[in-house]
Design an enzyme around this catalytic site. Structure first.
Site, short mmCIF file in Angstrom:
data_model
loop_
_atom_site.label_atom_id
_atom_site.label_comp_id
_atom_site.label_asym_id
_atom_site.label_seq_id
_atom_site.Cartn_x
_atom_site.Cartn_y
_atom_site.Cartn_z
N CYS A 110 0.82 -1.20 0.00
CA CYS A 110 0.00 0.00 0.00
C CYS A 110 0.86 1.26 0.00
CB CYS A 110 -0.96 -0.06 1.19
SG CYS A 110 -2.35 1.07 1.10
N HIS A 111 0.76 2.09 1.04
CA HIS A 111 1.53 3.33 1.15
C HIS A 111 2.92 3.12 1.76
CE1 HIS A 111 -2.47 5.04 0.54
NE2 HIS A 111 -1.89 6.17 0.23
#
Length: 180
Positions: A110-111
């Site tokens: 994800c991030h």
């Protein structure tokens, strides 16, 4: 598959996406490995289910106490706030960079690649992430692909990346393979 291996999971005191912590954690345990939760502060971390508070998890050590040499791999769960906080902590950034310097496998979802960018370890690598990080990764020298999981074997260490919670099955499988 991971018998005798200890895997670090690095998460900030708040902001980690709970499922991106708990699913890889379970996969490591089910494969016979020992997961350890590392954070920037002692005590517990607060996980989130998107923007809603989730569960709290006790940490095993801080980044000031932990050493990459004591682990066989590193998992960086996502969430928006988690990697943003970690990339602002020099000890957390150094902890991440040490895994690459030692040639140990790293998995980020994800991030989480924001922390990898700050650690200056993405140049020349092929990766994926949450789509909004595409430009950040390209600007840092990575080749970005929109795939559920990307495994980059560029020396010195294997890097596994995924985009989002929907990719967790593929992420966990590739992560276990990299750590084996």
């Amino acid at each position: 598959m991971l018998e005798g291996k200890t895997i670090a999971f690095l998460a900030a005191p708040a902001g980690v996406e709970q499922v991106e912590l708990t699913e890889p954690w379970k996969a490591v345990k089910d494969a016979g490995g020992t997961p350890k939760l590392i954070s920037t502060e002692e005590g517990e971390i607060q996980a989130f289910d998107h923007l809603d508070k989730g569960d709290r998890f006790p940490i095993d050590a801080t980044v000031g106490q932990a050493r990459a040499a004591d682990f066989d791999g590193l998992v960086l769960p996502g969430g928006v706030a988690n990697p943003d906080f970690l990339r602002m902590d020099p000890k957390a950034v150094r902890f991440v960079r040490d895994f690459f310097d030692m040639g140990k496998p790293v998995a980020a979802i994800c991030h989480a690649p924001w922390t990898l960018i700050e650690a200056d370890v993405v140049r020349g690598r092929t990766m994926t992430s949450w789509p909004s990080l595409r430009t950040d990764l390209r600007n840092a020298g990575a080749t970005w692909q929109d795939k559920e999981v990307v495994v980059c074997h560029e020396a010195p260490s294997t890097l596994v990346t995924s985009r989002m919670p929907d990719d967790l099955k593929a992420f966990c499988e590739a992560t276990l393979d990299a750590f084996a």
